[in-house]
Write a protein that holds these residues in place. Sequence first.
Motif, PDB file in Angstrom:
ATOM      1  N   ASP A  40       0.838  -1.194   0.000  1.00 44.59           N
ATOM      2  CA  ASP A  40       0.000   0.000   0.000  1.00 44.59           C
ATOM      3  C   ASP A  40       0.879   1.251   0.000  1.00 44.59           C
ATOM      4  N   GLU A  41       0.301   2.333  -0.453  1.00 47.33           N
ATOM      5  CA  GLU A  41       1.040   3.583  -0.603  1.00 47.33           C
ATOM      6  C   GLU A  41       1.508   4.130   0.746  1.00 47.33           C
ATOM      7  N   GLY A  42       0.711   3.926   1.790  1.00 45.68           N
ATOM      8  CA  GLY A  42       1.062   4.425   3.112  1.00 45.68           C
ATOM      9  C   GLY A  42       2.342   3.815   3.652  1.00 45.68           C
ATOM     10  N   SER A  43       2.481   2.492   3.517  1.00 41.00           N
ATOM     11  CA  SER A  43       3.704   1.864   4.028  1.00 41.00           C
ATOM     12  C   SER A  43       4.909   2.246   3.181  1.00 41.00           C
ATOM     13  N   ALA A  44       4.709   2.485   1.888  1.00 42.31           N
ATOM     14  CA  ALA A  44       5.812   2.946   1.036  1.00 42.31           C
ATOM     15  C   ALA A  44       6.275   4.328   1.471  1.00 42.31           C
ATOM     16  N   LYS A  45       5.307   5.187   1.809  1.00 44.11           N
ATOM     17  CA  LYS A  45       5.657   6.539   2.242  1.00 44.11           C
ATOM     18  C   LYS A  45       6.418   6.506   3.568  1.00 44.11           C
ATOM     19  N   GLU A  46       5.962   5.668   4.503  1.00 48.29           N
ATOM     20  CA  GLU A  46       6.651   5.547   5.792  1.00 48.29           C
ATOM     21  C   GLU A  46       8.099   5.098   5.607  1.00 48.29           C
ATOM     22  N   ALA A  47       8.325   4.148   4.688  1.00 57.31           N
ATOM     23  CA  ALA A  47       9.665   3.603   4.466  1.00 57.31           C
ATOM     24  C   ALA A  47      10.551   4.543   3.656  1.00 57.31           C
ATOM     25  N   SER A  48       9.989   5.623   3.145  1.00 59.64           N
ATOM     26  CA  SER A  48      10.766   6.547   2.312  1.00 59.64           C
ATOM     27  C   SER A  48      11.469   7.630   3.127  1.00 59.64           C
ATOM     28  N   GLU A  49      11.273   7.615   4.433  1.00 58.75           N
ATOM     29  CA  GLU A  49      11.818   8.677   5.272  1.00 58.75           C
ATOM     30  C   GLU A  49      13.250   8.382   5.735  1.00 58.75           C
ATOM     31  N   VAL A  50      14.104   8.014   4.772  1.00 62.34           N
ATOM     32  CA  VAL A  50      15.528   7.796   5.050  1.00 62.34           C
ATOM     33  C   VAL A  50      16.341   8.580   4.027  1.00 62.34           C
ATOM     34  N   LYS A  51      17.587   8.902   4.358  1.00 64.01           N
ATOM     35  CA  LYS A  51      18.417   9.745   3.481  1.00 64.01           C
ATOM     36  C   LYS A  51      18.678   9.128   2.120  1.00 64.01           C
ATOM     37  N   SER A  52      18.802   7.791   2.059  1.00 69.91           N
ATOM     38  CA  SER A  52      19.160   7.162   0.783  1.00 69.91           C
ATOM     39  C   SER A  52      17.975   6.964  -0.157  1.00 69.91           C
ATOM     40  N   PHE A  53      16.766   7.367   0.254  1.00 68.07           N
ATOM     41  CA  PHE A  53      15.569   7.218  -0.576  1.00 68.07           C
ATOM     42  C   PHE A  53      15.692   8.062  -1.841  1.00 68.07           C
ATOM     43  N   ILE A  54      15.375   7.435  -2.997  1.00 71.77           N
ATOM     44  CA  ILE A  54      15.410   8.155  -4.269  1.00 71.77           C
ATOM     45  C   ILE A  54      13.986   8.464  -4.754  1.00 71.77           C
ATOM     46  N   ARG A  55      13.151   7.414  -4.864  1.00 73.49           N
ATOM     47  CA  ARG A  55      11.798   7.627  -5.376  1.00 73.49           C
ATOM     48  C   ARG A  55      10.927   6.397  -5.097  1.00 73.49           C
ATOM     49  N   THR A  56       9.605   6.596  -5.238  1.00 72.69           N
ATOM     50  CA  THR A  56       8.633   5.507  -5.152  1.00 72.69           C
ATOM     51  C   THR A  56       8.053   5.280  -6.535  1.00 72.69           C
ATOM     52  N   ILE A  57       8.022   4.029  -6.951  1.00 72.53           N
ATOM     53  CA  ILE A  57       7.460   3.658  -8.256  1.00 72.53           C
ATOM     54  C   ILE A  57       6.159   2.910  -7.997  1.00 72.53           C
ATOM     55  N   HIS A  58       5.071   3.413  -8.568  1.00 68.06           N
ATOM     56  CA  HIS A  58       3.757   2.772  -8.427  1.00 68.06           C
ATOM     57  C   HIS A  58       3.577   1.804  -9.602  1.00 68.06           C
ATOM     58  N   VAL A  59       3.292   0.537  -9.292  1.00 69.42           N
ATOM     59  CA  VAL A  59       3.151  -0.490 -10.322  1.00 69.42           C
ATOM     60  C   VAL A  59       1.724  -1.031 -10.280  1.00 69.42           C
ATOM     61  N   ARG A  60       1.053  -1.056 -11.420  1.00 67.21           N
ATOM     62  CA  ARG A  60      -0.296  -1.626 -11.522  1.00 67.21           C
ATOM     63  C   ARG A  60      -0.331  -2.538 -12.730  1.00 67.21           C
ATOM     64  N   GLU A  61      -0.803  -3.747 -12.516  1.00 72.72           N
ATOM     65  CA  GLU A  61      -0.922  -4.728 -13.590  1.00 72.72           C
ATOM     66  C   GLU A  61      -1.964  -4.255 -14.616  1.00 72.72           C
ATOM     67  N   VAL A  62      -1.651  -4.438 -15.883  1.00 73.90           N
ATOM     68  CA  VAL A  62      -2.599  -4.125 -16.952  1.00 73.90           C
ATOM     69  C   VAL A  62      -3.364  -5.399 -17.274  1.00 73.90           C
ATOM     70  N   LEU A  63      -4.688  -5.317 -17.170  1.00 71.78           N
ATOM     71  CA  LEU A  63      -5.538  -6.479 -17.432  1.00 71.78           C
ATOM     72  C   LEU A  63      -5.815  -6.610 -18.924  1.00 71.78           C
ATOM     73  N   PRO A  64      -6.113  -7.820 -19.392  1.00 76.75           N
ATOM     74  CA  PRO A  64      -6.468  -7.998 -20.799  1.00 76.75           C
ATOM     75  C   PRO A  64      -7.635  -7.080 -21.187  1.00 76.75           C
ATOM     76  N   GLY A  65      -7.479  -6.387 -22.295  1.00 75.88           N
ATOM     77  CA  GLY A  65      -8.516  -5.497 -22.785  1.00 75.88           C
ATOM     78  C   GLY A  65      -8.385  -4.057 -22.301  1.00 75.88           C
ATOM     79  N   GLU A  66      -7.510  -3.802 -21.329  1.00 70.01           N
ATOM     80  CA  GLU A  66      -7.291  -2.430 -20.872  1.00 70.01           C
ATOM     81  C   GLU A  66      -6.248  -1.760 -21.749  1.00 70.01           C
ATOM     82  N   GLY A  67      -6.406  -0.487 -21.949  1.00 72.78           N
ATOM     83  CA  GLY A  67      -5.404   0.294 -22.650  1.00 72.78           C
ATOM     84  C   GLY A  67      -5.360   0.048 -24.156  1.00 72.78           C
ATOM     85  N   GLU A  68      -6.400  -0.540 -24.686  1.00 74.31           N
ATOM     86  CA  GLU A  68      -6.421  -0.785 -26.140  1.00 74.31           C
ATOM     87  C   GLU A  68      -7.188   0.283 -26.855  1.00 74.31           C
TER      88      GLU A  68
END
Length: 126
Positions: free
Chosen positions: A98-126
């Motif tokens: 979930d986005e909340g736990s990603a945000k909590e874990a991003s509070e360190v100096k070496s953090f660069i970025r968060t990448i959101h990944v969502r699976e594309v289902l058959p028939g989407e994006g056509e």
Amino acid sequence: MTTKLEIIGPYTPEHEGPFCTRDRRSVRILTKTDGSKEFPIVGFINNERTASVWSKRGSYFDTGDKDESDLMNAREVPVAREFWVNEYAFYNATLHEDEGSAKEASEVKSFIRTIHVREVLPGEGE
């Protein structure tokens, strides 16, 4: 790809399954005819340890009142998987459900970025 149950209507004996309750908990039917006279349908809600029973119309209570445990016809529909990956400068990336736990874990100096990944289902994006 994962799936979830979508209600397609009230219980009918002709429907072969899957089934769920009115509040969308999955139901595994053991029998549609061999329970008691008043409650012939027997099954398990969400793999509970004790069986539940329903009337021949799929009612949890035979009063005619709607209940969250009434039996419903359902179908499986695809659900896209979604997760967040945090990238860090000095060590491996971390995966978050979930986005909340990603945000909590991003509070360190070496953090660069968060990448959101969502699976594309058959028939989407056509």
